[in-house]
Design an enzyme around this catalytic site. Structure first.
Site, PDB file in Angstrom:
ATOM      1  N   ARG A  75       1.051  -1.184  -0.218  1.00  0.00           N
ATOM      2  CA  ARG A  75       0.181   0.085   0.092  1.00  0.00           C
ATOM      3  C   ARG A  75       0.908   1.325  -0.017  1.00  0.00           C
ATOM      4  NH1 ARG A  75      -1.890   1.077   4.159  1.00  0.00           N
ATOM      5  NH2 ARG A  75      -0.908  -0.546   5.567  1.00  0.00           N
ATOM      6  N   LYS A 215      -8.763  -2.136   0.720  1.00  0.00           N
ATOM      7  CA  LYS A 215      -8.454  -1.300   1.987  1.00  0.00           C
ATOM      8  C   LYS A 215      -9.621  -0.097   1.859  1.00  0.00           C
ATOM      9  CE  LYS A 215      -5.939  -3.840   4.616  1.00  0.00           C
ATOM     10  NZ  LYS A 215      -6.881  -4.521   5.765  1.00  0.00           N
ATOM     11  N   HIS A 234     -10.152  -4.120  12.483  1.00  0.00           N
ATOM     12  CA  HIS A 234      -8.995  -4.863  11.800  1.00  0.00           C
ATOM     13  C   HIS A 234      -8.619  -5.981  12.403  1.00  0.00           C
ATOM     14  CE1 HIS A 234      -4.582  -4.389   9.699  1.00  0.00           C
ATOM     15  NE2 HIS A 234      -5.587  -5.186   8.774  1.00  0.00           N
ATOM     16  N   SER A 252      -0.016  -6.400  10.360  1.00  0.00           N
ATOM     17  CA  SER A 252       0.574  -7.201   9.220  1.00  0.00           C
ATOM     18  C   SER A 252       1.778  -8.000   9.738  1.00  0.00           C
ATOM     19  CB  SER A 252       0.793  -6.220   7.912  1.00  0.00           C
ATOM     20  OG  SER A 252       1.584  -7.387   6.920  1.00  0.00           O
ATOM     21  N   LYS A 256      -2.036 -12.875  12.261  1.00  0.00           N
ATOM     22  CA  LYS A 256      -3.636 -12.644  12.506  1.00  0.00           C
ATOM     23  C   LYS A 256      -4.444 -13.727  11.306  1.00  0.00           C
ATOM     24  CE  LYS A 256      -4.791  -8.751  10.827  1.00  0.00           C
ATOM     25  NZ  LYS A 256      -5.065  -8.879   9.594  1.00  0.00           N
ATOM     26  N   THR A 257      -3.784 -13.980  10.273  1.00  0.00           N
ATOM     27  CA  THR A 257      -4.375 -14.875   9.123  1.00  0.00           C
ATOM     28  C   THR A 257      -4.177 -16.319   9.545  1.00  0.00           C
ATOM     29  OG1 THR A 257      -4.403 -13.070   7.506  1.00  0.00           O
ATOM     30  CG2 THR A 257      -4.505 -15.678   6.741  1.00  0.00           C
ATOM     31  N   ASP A 271      -9.440 -10.518   8.298  1.00  0.00           N
ATOM     32  CA  ASP A 271      -8.879  -9.357   8.075  1.00  0.00           C
ATOM     33  C   ASP A 271      -9.689  -8.044   8.643  1.00  0.00           C
ATOM     34  OD1 ASP A 271      -6.448  -7.630   7.337  1.00  0.00           O
ATOM     35  OD2 ASP A 271      -7.461  -7.060   5.769  1.00  0.00           O
ATOM     36  N   ARG A 336       1.771 -12.292  -1.703  1.00  0.00           N
ATOM     37  CA  ARG A 336       0.379 -12.480  -1.239  1.00  0.00           C
ATOM     38  C   ARG A 336      -0.429 -13.639  -1.763  1.00  0.00           C
ATOM     39  NH1 ARG A 336      -1.800  -9.313   3.671  1.00  0.00           N
ATOM     40  NH2 ARG A 336      -0.241  -7.814   3.775  1.00  0.00           N
TER      41      ARG A 336
END
Length: 550
Positions: A75, A215, A234, A252, A256-257, A271, A336
């Protein structure tokens, strides 16, 4: 090879028709006119075919698509703007969000429309939000076929019947070949992500990184939902067999994932979620997982998605046989994969669940100071939520040569248009109302800082999380951490107790004390900007330099 092609053809033929070719709500509603072709709501097979034919992607050995994103492999938060007008003037946290005048936005909009006037365009009509009461219908117009497939994977896909009456409330126009002119458009560079919250239009130009689209939807929901007393988060979320919902906040790289993709629990999403009167709901219909050093052994569910037709791999290097090399970060560490949620075997079909019983705040502490798990009081939970701490490590970004603290308030500052106190107060009230247990989990380093210690073993993290989620962790003995004041378990069945006291894992105890004092000081300095917005209980939840020096 023939067998593989037969399987692909079978998959293509079995895919359902996904939408209308001539919807009643056409591009004229967005003032878009083009002499090129307009492809409405193509299905994955059609989009894959178009992207390959146009040279945008390549097919991997296992049937996924791989795309590269040029100079932008992540990003561009410094190039993201919100139109500052009478609607947003007093509602947006301008210390965190860059303003753009309505006049600059209008010139940008008209110039982008002219730029796209002869292009082939791909359109997807989708939804952000699995809760029908809080959903955001979104039309996404893209220059690239693979961007259309990406956002189709990531957002919620309406049925064919729903598409017949679909009316968008937000439009995203994503034209990577358009270059902004800072002097003309009020931007910082040729790259721009501009959001008009009054007209609900998002313009994206000068970047091929597909994550900007998803996003932008998240940012819009973060603006809209608090006025409905719904907490946008988030976070990832999953639910156990006893309807015990767990929410995982984290920036990130904190896990989390990975940690929410638990084979023993149902994945709600990885997410972005909302938390309202009826419980937790996913904003998305897919997952956008990091793949650097991905392996079948450590993350089997995510690894399996990279071998599915329809998955998009971003900036992943292929070997001579077109097999992905997930250890190769030569283009970026931020490789990703984007895939539909149902590619995870135990994913929720509805994207909805009840009220959370546990909140997990994830940090990857590269200073090696934090314990692997700690129990938080509600005041401590709000303190750490507003702090949003994690750490960058050397080598992941240009100029980073040693661990570097990152404080991203609410674990997602780049996507938070309102002041953090808005989200913090919502979270505090929801925790209290539903009597939620809160935990801080460190997936970072132990035995020393990055470069000396080692990464916390994922098996240890999973064992501690399992104990927290099944309630057994409440029954063990706890000690109070001298630096941060939260409670840390002394011993947990099945976990080597040496991990639970980070100071004892360091060979040089004085070095640990100095590192801890340094990190505590960073927390205190960072939180100063929130002091006027929180109560005494939250201020008293702060770490203490005096304790850290003992």
């Amino acid at each position: 090879m023939a067998g593989f092609l037969d399987r692909i053809l079978t998959l293509v033929k079995s895919m359902p028709e996904t939408g209308l070719r001539n919807p009643t709500f056409g591009l004229e509603q967005s003032n878009l006119k083009t002499t090129g072709k307009v492809f409405f709501n193509l299905n994955p097979a059609e989009l894959a075919e178009e992207s390959i034919r146009r040279g945008e992607t390549r097919l991997t050995a296992h049937g996924a698509l791989v795309a590269t994103t040029g100079q932008h492999t992540g990003r561009s938060p410094k190039d993201k703007f919100i139109v500052r007008d009478d609607l947003t003037e007093n509602n947006v946290w301008w210390d965190n969000n860059k303003p753009l005048s309505p006049e600059h936005f209008e010139v940008l909009y008209q110039d982008m429309l002219k730029h796209a006037a002869n292009m082939d365009l791909f359109v997807q009509d989708l939804r952000g939000g699995a809760d029908p009461k809080n959903e955001l219908p979104v039309r996404v117009v893209t220059e690239y076929a693979w961007h259309s497939l990406f956002i189709r994977n990531l957002l919620i896909r309406p049925t064919k019947e729903e598409l017949e009456t679909f009316v968008p409330k937000m439009t995203i126009i994503d034209i990577p070949s358009f270059k902004a002119d800072p002097a003309r458009h009020g931007t910082r560079t040729e790259t721009v992500i501009a959001m008009d919250m009054k007209r609900m239009i998002v313009l994206i130009g000068g970047t091929e990184y597909a994550g900007e689209m998803k996003k932008s939807v998240f940012t819009a929901l973060n603006y809209i939902l608090p006025e409905r007393d719904v907490m946008p988060m988030h976070c990832s979320a999953n639910v156990g067999a006893e309807d015990d919902v767990a929410v995982f906040f984290g920036l990130s790289g904190t896990g989390k994932t990975t940690l929410s993709a638990d084979p023993n629990r149902t994945l709600i999403g990885d997410d972005e979620h909302g938390w309202g009167p009826e419980g937790v709901f996913n904003f998305e219909g897919g997952c956008y997982a990091k793949t650097i050093r991905l392996s079948a052994e450590a993350e089997p569910e995510i690894f399996a998605t990279t071998r599915r037709f329809g998955t998009i791999l971003e900036n992943v290097i292929l070997d001579e046989n077109r097999v992905p090399d997930f250890d190769d970060g030569s283009l970026t560490e931020n490789t990703r994969c984007a895939y539909p949620l149902d590619y995870i075997p135990n994913a929720s079909a509805t994207g909805r669940a009840g009220q959370p019983k546990n909140i997990i705040m994830l940090t990857a502490d590269a200073f090696g100071v934090m314990p692997p798990i700690a129990r938080l009081t509600p005041a401590q939970a709000m303190y750490h939520f507003l702090s949003g701490y994690t750490a960058k490590v050397a080598g992941t970004e240009r100029g980073v040569t040693e661990p570097e603290a990152t404080f991203s308030t609410c674990f997602g500052a780049p996507f938070m248009p309102r002041h953090p106190s808005v989200y913090g107060n919502l979270l505090r009230d929801l925790i209290k109302e539903h009597n939620v247990d809160c935990w801080l989990v460190n997936t970072g380093w132990t035995g020393g800082a990055y470069g000396v210690g080692r990464r916390m073993p994922i098996a240890v993290t999973r064992a501690l999380l399992t104990a927290a989620l099944n309630g057994s962790l409440k029954n063990v003995e706890f000690r109070r951490d001298p630096n941060f004041g939260f409670e840390v378990p002394v011993s947990v069945p099945g976990v080597d107790s040496s991990f639970l006291n980070p100071r004892e894992t360091w060979a040089d105890k004085a070095a640990y004390d100095a590192q801890a004092a340094r990190l505590v000081g960073m927390f205190i300095d960072n939180f100063a900007k929130f002091a006027d917005y929180v109560g005494e209980d939250v201020l008293n939840a702060a770490p203490r330099l005096a304790q850290a020096a003992e």
